[in-house]
Design a protein around this motif. Sequence first.
Motif, PDB file in Angstrom:
ATOM      1  N   THR A 199       0.862  -1.182   0.000  1.00 58.99           N
ATOM      2  CA  THR A 199       0.000   0.000   0.000  1.00 58.99           C
ATOM      3  C   THR A 199       0.898   1.232   0.000  1.00 58.99           C
ATOM      4  OG1 THR A 199      -0.192   0.089   2.415  1.00 58.99           O
ATOM      5  CG2 THR A 199      -1.877  -1.153   1.206  1.00 58.99           C
ATOM      6  N   LEU A 200       0.316   2.341  -0.366  1.00 59.80           N
ATOM      7  CA  LEU A 200       1.056   3.593  -0.504  1.00 59.80           C
ATOM      8  C   LEU A 200       0.344   4.644   0.347  1.00 59.80           C
ATOM      9  CD1 LEU A 200       2.167   5.051  -3.943  1.00 59.80           C
ATOM     10  CD2 LEU A 200       0.993   6.474  -2.262  1.00 59.80           C
ATOM     11  N   SER A 210       5.893   3.526   1.783  1.00 64.48           N
ATOM     12  CA  SER A 210       5.475   2.249   1.212  1.00 64.48           C
ATOM     13  C   SER A 210       6.476   1.176   1.619  1.00 64.48           C
ATOM     14  CB  SER A 210       5.353   2.347  -0.315  1.00 64.48           C
ATOM     15  OG  SER A 210       4.724   1.207  -0.843  1.00 64.48           O
TER      16      SER A 210
END
Length: 402
Positions: A199-200, A210
Amino acid sequence: MLANKKVLLCVTGGIAVYKAVALVSKLSQSGAQVKVVMTRSAMEFVQPLSFQVMSRNDVYYDTFDEKDSSVIAHIDLADWADLIIVAPATANFIGKLANGIADDMASTLLLAATAPVWIAPAMNVHMYEHPAVLRNIDTLYKDGVRFIEPSEGFLACGYVGKGRLEEPERIVELVDSFFNETVKLPLAGKKVVVTAGPTLERIDPVRYISNFSSGKMGYAMAQAAVELGAETILISGPVSLAPPAGVELIRVESAAEMLQAVLDYYSAADYVVKSAAVADYRPKTIHEQKMKKKEGETSLELERTTDILKTLGEMKTTQRLVGFAAETTDALTYGKGKLESKNLDWIIVNDVTDPAGGFGSDENVVTLISRSGIEILFPAMEKKELAKQLLTTIVQEGTDSL
């Protein structure tokens, strides 16, 4: 199991045509009746005589060449087949089928076909990942066509990547399984949700937090689920991978978006495979403008993201919940703790410092641990094969415990 089964092979123009000759040979040796239709481009690589010798049948390539005046050739061939395979399938031919274009013998008979149609793509890796090609594949899949995923390897164009026609031996195995009515795919009728990738978590418009997850293991798990018969939802963080054919792809960015996407499908899921590397923390404040560099040190205040796996474990009713534990020390100890604390049915543990696997690698070595106490070490192997062995083991162990 292929005795007297009727397989129609449509061969389109690509360097992988030579593999189609071997495929006809192996299908014939397995007892199948094989007929071949070639496009004009395919004939630039291999002459029809090669397929005629291997199949012991006439080869078709001209819509207007009626070898038997009592029938219409393209209709008769479509009606004759128990299974139709397009191998190799070029990007051009896939595009024609997706848009209902019938301008040669192969594309015309496929519009008249009622038998199952399988497509085995073969092309340059960048072509295979092009949005237009992916759209056409998705269109055909929704129309009921099924795909034999291309292999990764050295391509004729010089690139190394996904796009190589699957080996003839593997295609024959798939055909054999298709016709073997006593074999039921273990996940047939089941819905599987797979999460994959990182995920970012945004800091400002140009920076984010990240991790190094490539998504390869999660994508392999999704592909394995499709091959084992499941309706598969793949919820993916930002990665540079082409989605496996046959999955419903949901793209997300942040941990919050991934949580919501999983919850949208959770109630209807039979299995949830949580292989994404979700950020544990996110910036407490997301700046609307780029943070400017200042003299001296600075700090970034973080807050916890929602623990998706723990949330799913608390909500679990009939779902089978599979988690991943990527560790650097005492991997099995931490993995077993996660299995209990998050109410999982299985945990797949891997030490990401192991040179035989880890982030970005095409191989992995893991240990599968079940709530019932089963502990299985899977040695280093390609992630595609590993994913299939893991899911097969999980389904079998779950069935035995019912």
